[in-house]
Design a protein around this motif. Structure first.
Motif, short mmCIF file in Angstrom:
data_model
loop_
_atom_site.label_atom_id
_atom_site.label_comp_id
_atom_site.label_asym_id
_atom_site.label_seq_id
_atom_site.Cartn_x
_atom_site.Cartn_y
_atom_site.Cartn_z
N ARG A 161 0.84 -1.21 0.00
CA ARG A 161 0.00 0.00 0.00
C ARG A 161 0.87 1.25 0.00
O ARG A 161 1.97 1.27 0.54
CB ARG A 161 -0.90 0.03 1.23
N VAL A 180 -0.84 8.81 0.84
CA VAL A 180 -2.01 8.86 -0.04
C VAL A 180 -2.31 10.31 -0.39
O VAL A 180 -2.42 11.17 0.48
CB VAL A 180 -3.23 8.21 0.65
N GLY A 195 -7.84 12.22 -3.52
CA GLY A 195 -8.43 11.69 -4.74
C GLY A 195 -8.01 10.26 -5.04
O GLY A 195 -8.59 9.62 -5.91
N ASN A 196 -6.99 9.76 -4.37
CA ASN A 196 -6.54 8.38 -4.55
C ASN A 196 -7.12 7.49 -3.46
O ASN A 196 -7.30 7.93 -2.33
CB ASN A 196 -5.01 8.28 -4.51
N ASP A 197 -7.36 6.25 -3.80
CA ASP A 197 -7.87 5.29 -2.82
C ASP A 197 -6.74 4.89 -1.87
O ASP A 197 -5.61 4.68 -2.28
CB ASP A 197 -8.41 4.06 -3.55
N ALA A 198 -7.07 4.76 -0.59
CA ALA A 198 -6.06 4.40 0.41
C ALA A 198 -5.56 2.97 0.21
O ALA A 198 -4.46 2.63 0.61
CB ALA A 198 -6.63 4.56 1.81
N GLY A 199 -6.35 2.12 -0.43
CA GLY A 199 -5.95 0.74 -0.64
C GLY A 199 -5.26 0.50 -1.97
O GLY A 199 -4.94 -0.64 -2.30
N ALA A 200 -5.06 1.54 -2.75
CA ALA A 200 -4.42 1.38 -4.06
C ALA A 200 -2.95 1.00 -3.89
O ALA A 200 -2.27 1.53 -3.02
CB ALA A 200 -4.52 2.67 -4.86
#
Length: 83
Positions: A28, A32, A35-40
């Motif tokens: 992970r 972060v 606008g970005n997902d925390a799980g990306a």
């Protein structure tokens, strides 16, 4: 195994191996951005996973093809017993 069956088996194997390879090595992103997902994932390494998936699926396909051609596992006798 004829051509169409071989292609179908390879495609199924390819997707199966891809879904198993996707979570490998995923980390992970700690920083972060809005606008970005925390799980990306930080680096998904998709190109490496696609090449590895293609090679692994090809090896598995050859093994399955050899098993089918050698009649090591045969469903023909099972069908004869049912009828």
């Amino acid at each position: 195994m004829d051509l169409v069956s071989g292609i179908v088996v390879y495609v199924i194997l390819w997707w199966w191996v891809l879904f198993m390879a996707l979570p490998v090595g995923v980390r992970r992103d700690d920083a972060v951005q809005p606008g970005n997902d925390a799980g990306a994932p930080k680096k998904p390494m998709l190109a490496i996973k696609l090449v590895a998936t293609t090679l692994i699926a090809a090896v598995l396909w050859v093994i399955i093809d050899q098993i089918i051609r050698s009649d090591l596992i045969s469903f023909r006798e099972m069908i004869k017993d049912w009828m």
